[in-house]
Design a protein around this motif. Structure first.
Motif, PDB file in Angstrom:
ATOM      1  N   SER A  16       0.702  -1.127  -0.139  1.00 61.75           N
ATOM      2  CA  SER A  16       0.129  -0.026  -0.077  1.00 61.75           C
ATOM      3  C   SER A  16       0.878   1.183   0.013  1.00 61.75           C
ATOM      4  CB  SER A  16      -1.012  -0.103   1.165  1.00 61.75           C
ATOM      5  OG  SER A  16      -1.871  -1.119   1.316  1.00 61.75           O
ATOM      6  N   GLN A  17       2.189   1.083  -0.111  1.00 58.96           N
ATOM      7  CA  GLN A  17       3.140   2.288   0.070  1.00 58.96           C
ATOM      8  C   GLN A  17       2.695   3.221  -1.232  1.00 58.96           C
ATOM      9  OE1 GLN A  17       5.334   3.534   2.133  1.00 58.96           O
ATOM     10  NE2 GLN A  17       5.618   1.937   3.509  1.00 58.96           N
ATOM     11  N   GLY A  18       2.529   4.460  -0.810  1.00 57.20           N
ATOM     12  CA  GLY A  18       2.348   5.423  -1.876  1.00 57.20           C
ATOM     13  C   GLY A  18       0.715   5.541  -2.329  1.00 57.20           C
ATOM     14  N   LEU A  19      -0.203   4.746  -1.704  1.00 58.74           N
ATOM     15  CA  LEU A  19      -1.408   4.711  -2.287  1.00 58.74           C
ATOM     16  C   LEU A  19      -2.280   4.885  -0.941  1.00 58.74           C
ATOM     17  CD1 LEU A  19      -1.389   1.083  -4.225  1.00 58.74           C
ATOM     18  CD2 LEU A  19      -1.442   3.620  -5.261  1.00 58.74           C
ATOM     19  N   ILE A  20      -1.943   4.226   0.240  1.00 59.58           N
ATOM     20  CA  ILE A  20      -2.758   4.762   1.341  1.00 59.58           C
ATOM     21  C   ILE A  20      -1.859   5.648   2.136  1.00 59.58           C
ATOM     22  CG2 ILE A  20      -3.841   3.528   3.500  1.00 59.58           C
ATOM     23  CD1 ILE A  20      -4.301   1.177   1.882  1.00 59.58           C
ATOM     24  N   GLU A  21      -2.411   6.175   3.025  1.00 56.71           N
ATOM     25  CA  GLU A  21      -1.810   7.251   3.876  1.00 56.71           C
ATOM     26  C   GLU A  21      -2.203   6.925   5.142  1.00 56.71           C
ATOM     27  OE1 GLU A  21      -1.970  11.220   2.725  1.00 56.71           O
ATOM     28  OE2 GLU A  21      -1.426  10.868   0.578  1.00 56.71           O
ATOM     29  N   GLU A  22      -1.298   7.114   6.439  1.00 55.79           N
ATOM     30  CA  GLU A  22      -1.628   7.207   7.589  1.00 55.79           C
ATOM     31  C   GLU A  22      -2.765   7.998   8.198  1.00 55.79           C
ATOM     32  OE1 GLU A  22       1.944   7.969  10.087  1.00 55.79           O
ATOM     33  OE2 GLU A  22       2.980   6.152   9.376  1.00 55.79           O
ATOM     34  N   GLY A  23      -3.596   7.678   8.568  1.00 57.39           N
ATOM     35  CA  GLY A  23      -4.866   8.615   9.083  1.00 57.39           C
ATOM     36  C   GLY A  23      -5.975   8.368   8.043  1.00 57.39           C
ATOM     37  N   ASP A  24      -5.899   7.562   6.976  1.00 52.37           N
ATOM     38  CA  ASP A  24      -6.914   7.323   6.184  1.00 52.37           C
ATOM     39  C   ASP A  24      -7.920   6.520   6.867  1.00 52.37           C
ATOM     40  OD1 ASP A  24      -5.709   8.748   4.056  1.00 52.37           O
ATOM     41  OD2 ASP A  24      -5.361   6.942   2.914  1.00 52.37           O
ATOM     42  N   LEU A  25      -9.234   6.622   6.296  1.00 51.60           N
ATOM     43  CA  LEU A  25     -10.527   5.984   7.147  1.00 51.60           C
ATOM     44  C   LEU A  25     -10.930   4.940   5.935  1.00 51.60           C
ATOM     45  CD1 LEU A  25     -12.576   8.583   8.743  1.00 51.60           C
ATOM     46  CD2 LEU A  25     -11.160   6.620   9.901  1.00 51.60           C
ATOM     47  N   ILE A  26     -10.768   3.577   5.983  1.00 51.61           N
ATOM     48  CA  ILE A  26     -11.334   2.533   5.038  1.00 51.61           C
ATOM     49  C   ILE A  26     -12.764   2.619   5.117  1.00 51.61           C
ATOM     50  CG2 ILE A  26     -11.000   0.326   4.027  1.00 51.61           C
ATOM     51  CD1 ILE A  26      -8.266   0.319   5.480  1.00 51.61           C
ATOM     52  N   ARG A  27     -13.443   2.908   3.847  1.00 57.35           N
ATOM     53  CA  ARG A  27     -14.921   2.831   4.053  1.00 57.35           C
ATOM     54  C   ARG A  27     -15.467   1.784   3.258  1.00 57.35           C
ATOM     55  NH1 ARG A  27     -15.988   5.729   8.311  1.00 57.35           N
ATOM     56  NH2 ARG A  27     -15.575   8.082   8.062  1.00 57.35           N
ATOM     57  N   ALA A  28     -14.715   1.286   2.377  1.00 59.41           N
ATOM     58  CA  ALA A  28     -15.362   0.253   1.283  1.00 59.41           C
ATOM     59  C   ALA A  28     -14.194  -0.614   0.659  1.00 59.41           C
ATOM     60  CB  ALA A  28     -16.565   0.569   0.416  1.00 59.41           C
ATOM     61  N   VAL A  29     -14.609  -1.911   0.404  1.00 64.79           N
ATOM     62  CA  VAL A  29     -13.623  -2.753  -0.280  1.00 64.79           C
ATOM     63  C   VAL A  29     -14.366  -3.134  -1.648  1.00 64.79           C
ATOM     64  CG1 VAL A  29     -12.142  -5.006  -0.447  1.00 64.79           C
ATOM     65  CG2 VAL A  29     -12.456  -3.531   1.652  1.00 64.79           C
ATOM     66  N   ASP A  30     -13.940  -2.849  -2.904  1.00 59.63           N
ATOM     67  CA  ASP A  30     -14.698  -3.412  -4.095  1.00 59.63           C
ATOM     68  C   ASP A  30     -15.940  -3.026  -4.238  1.00 59.63           C
ATOM     69  OD1 ASP A  30     -12.397  -4.313  -5.336  1.00 59.63           O
ATOM     70  OD2 ASP A  30     -12.516  -6.180  -4.657  1.00 59.63           O
ATOM     71  N   GLY A  31     -16.223  -1.696  -3.615  1.00 57.52           N
ATOM     72  CA  GLY A  31     -17.668  -1.263  -3.464  1.00 57.52           C
ATOM     73  C   GLY A  31     -18.663  -1.654  -2.311  1.00 57.52           C
ATOM     74  N   GLN A  32     -18.149  -2.378  -1.582  1.00 58.74           N
ATOM     75  CA  GLN A  32     -18.875  -2.976  -0.475  1.00 58.74           C
ATOM     76  C   GLN A  32     -18.293  -2.382   1.082  1.00 58.74           C
ATOM     77  OE1 GLN A  32     -21.336  -5.601  -0.456  1.00 58.74           O
ATOM     78  NE2 GLN A  32     -21.154  -5.134  -2.950  1.00 58.74           N
ATOM     79  N   THR A  33     -19.370  -1.762   1.442  1.00 58.68           N
ATOM     80  CA  THR A  33     -19.086  -0.925   2.525  1.00 58.68           C
ATOM     81  C   THR A  33     -18.604  -1.960   3.810  1.00 58.68           C
ATOM     82  OG1 THR A  33     -20.744   0.915   2.248  1.00 58.68           O
ATOM     83  CG2 THR A  33     -20.241   0.655   4.324  1.00 58.68           C
ATOM     84  N   VAL A  34     -17.600  -1.488   4.572  1.00 56.14           N
ATOM     85  CA  VAL A  34     -17.042  -2.082   5.658  1.00 56.14           C
ATOM     86  C   VAL A  34     -17.162  -1.360   6.910  1.00 56.14           C
ATOM     87  CG1 VAL A  34     -15.616  -3.946   4.233  1.00 56.14           C
ATOM     88  CG2 VAL A  34     -14.810  -1.521   5.092  1.00 56.14           C
ATOM     89  N   GLU A  35     -17.822  -2.018   8.028  1.00 57.33           N
ATOM     90  CA  GLU A  35     -17.803  -1.446   9.196  1.00 57.33           C
ATOM     91  C   GLU A  35     -17.000  -1.892  10.426  1.00 57.33           C
ATOM     92  OE1 GLU A  35     -21.796  -0.682  10.264  1.00 57.33           O
ATOM     93  OE2 GLU A  35     -21.986   1.258   8.585  1.00 57.33           O
ATOM     94  N   GLN A  36     -16.321  -3.140  10.162  1.00 58.35           N
ATOM     95  CA  GLN A  36     -15.338  -3.714  10.988  1.00 58.35           C
ATOM     96  C   GLN A  36     -14.535  -4.541  10.060  1.00 58.35           C
ATOM     97  OE1 GLN A  36     -18.818  -6.152  12.451  1.00 58.35           O
ATOM     98  NE2 GLN A  36     -18.257  -7.825  10.907  1.00 58.35           N
ATOM     99  N   VAL A  37     -13.221  -4.573  11.013  1.00 54.58           N
ATOM    100  CA  VAL A  37     -12.219  -5.220  10.422  1.00 54.58           C
ATOM    101  C   VAL A  37     -12.199  -6.756   9.944  1.00 54.58           C
ATOM    102  CG1 VAL A  37      -9.773  -5.784  11.097  1.00 54.58           C
ATOM    103  CG2 VAL A  37     -10.367  -3.816  11.902  1.00 54.58           C
ATOM    104  N   THR A  38     -13.281  -7.375  10.537  1.00 56.65           N
ATOM    105  CA  THR A  38     -13.507  -8.688   9.711  1.00 56.65           C
ATOM    106  C   THR A  38     -14.048  -8.491   8.290  1.00 56.65           C
ATOM    107  OG1 THR A  38     -15.620  -8.854  10.913  1.00 56.65           O
ATOM    108  CG2 THR A  38     -13.680  -9.834  12.077  1.00 56.65           C
TER     109      THR A  38
END
Length: 363
Positions: A168-190
């Motif tokens: 994820s280097q150069g793509l994700i930054e510290e402090g980013d909030l992850i809201r979805a994966v492949d269009g599917q909303t995620v509200e928990q790490v699992t």
């Protein structure tokens, strides 16, 4: 005619040598008993009723769990969390004579000091780590309890840092909030992990919130040694609780009180007497999804619960192997894997049906 005095008989050399050897051995044993060891002592610690009161930092009695802006319900009985006290540390190691008491007390255990205080870690650092784990366990317990009660508890999954050579280097930054994966909303790490695993190594599109703006990035997960997939990010989770909950408990650390915190919150927010007036203790880590995990010092916690007058004990199913053969007299141990299991167990105990609950009996 008088008898002439007799000279005293000399002791045989073997007796003299044996006596000297015995004295030397006893002195050596005495000296060794005061030498420091590489072990610490674990013993039952205090027991705290999560639906009762504790003393705050000023010595005033306050509810252990309170709902300042919500409706709390009085209850009876007890739902107690259990603790383990550790005697000794690297700065003040115990002597053999100090450990001797554990040899005759089933409620105590002698464990290697490295198992409690890793090399290079001070007591202050361990206390800080345990306090952080306690704070996390309270947060997870609050989310789990409120979700069990039907509340919507959104979660923020935040990127804390990236691992070395992270994909994820150069793509994700510290402090980013992850809201979805492949269009599917995620509200928990699992949910995030499941989305990454479903891609099976193919690139995934992450929807991020960065400084208030929505950002999308495509990341190709890396395969780990256990054959799982990861994006190389360390995450933290915070929850937006719809109910303000306060937990007051000083000088207790670690994650193992999560299950009992969750039960205490549920009882506090629920009408009626959840325990039916019974005294129930327990232990176990908990996740926001309600999964109960293993803890350390289970045997000491069993005896602590029994000594405090509890009749029932909720134990993580994953600790059952350590429970068998070490249950104090008159304590009934119930095996639980989820918060739903634990709530159901308390309900059945309250109804006098504990004999139908799963136990940690040997298979």
């Amino acid at each position: 005619m008088s008898d002439s005095p007799q000279e005293p008989r000399a002791w045989p050399r073997r007796v003299v040598a044996g006596s000297i050897a015995l004295v030397v051995a006893l002195v050596a044993l005495l000296v060794m008993s005061f030498l420091p060891t590489e072990y610490v002592l674990q013993r039952p610690g205090p027991v705290y009723n999560t639906i009762g009161a504790v003393q705050d930092a000023d010595g005033a009695e306050v509810p252990l769990i309170s709902v300042p802006d919500g409706e709390a319900h009085e209850t009876t009985g007890s739902l107690s969390l259990t603790t383990v006290e550790v005697v000794g540390n690297r700065e003040h190691p115990l002597s053999w004579i100090e450990l001797a008491s554990a040899w005759f007390d089933r409620s105590r255990a002698i464990v290697p000091i490295s198992a409690v205080f890793p090399e290079g870690q001070t007591s202050e650092q361990r206390d800080a780590q345990n306090q952080a784990a306690m704070t996390d366990s309270q947060s997870e317990a609050e989310a789990a309890a409120l979700r069990h009660l039907g509340y919507d508890v959104p979660a923020d999954i935040r990127v804390v840092s990236l691992t070395d050579d992270s994909p994820s280097q150069g793509l994700i930054e510290e402090g980013d909030l992850i809201r979805a994966v492949d269009g599917q909303t995620v509200e928990q790490v699992t949910g995030l992990r499941d989305g990454i695993a479903a891609a099976a190594g193919d690139p995934v599109v992450l929807t991020l919130e960065r400084d208030g703006d929505e950002v999308t990035e495509e990341v190709t997960p890396e395969k780990l040694e256990d054959d799982s997939w990861a994006i190389g990010a360390l995450l933290s989770v915070s929850y937006e609780n719809p109910v303000d909950i306060s937990i007051q408990l000083d000088n207790v650390g670690g994650p193992s009180a999560g299950t009992m915190f969750a039960l205490g919150i549920i009882d506090t927010l629920t009408e009626g007497e959840m325990t039916g007036g019974e005294n129930i203790a327990g232990t176990g880590t908990i996740t926001a999804e309600g999964d109960i995990g293993a803890i350390g010092g289970i045997r000491q916690k069993l005896y602590g619960a029994s000594n405090a007058g509890n009749d029932f004990f909720l134990a993580p199913a994953s600790n059952c192997a350590e429970v068998v053969g070490h249950v104090p007299h008159r304590l009934t141990v119930v095996s639980v894997e989820t918060l739903d299991d634990a709530v159901g167990a308390v309900d059945m105990i309250a109804q006098g049906e504990a004999e139908n609950l799963p136990s940690c009996a040997p298979s």
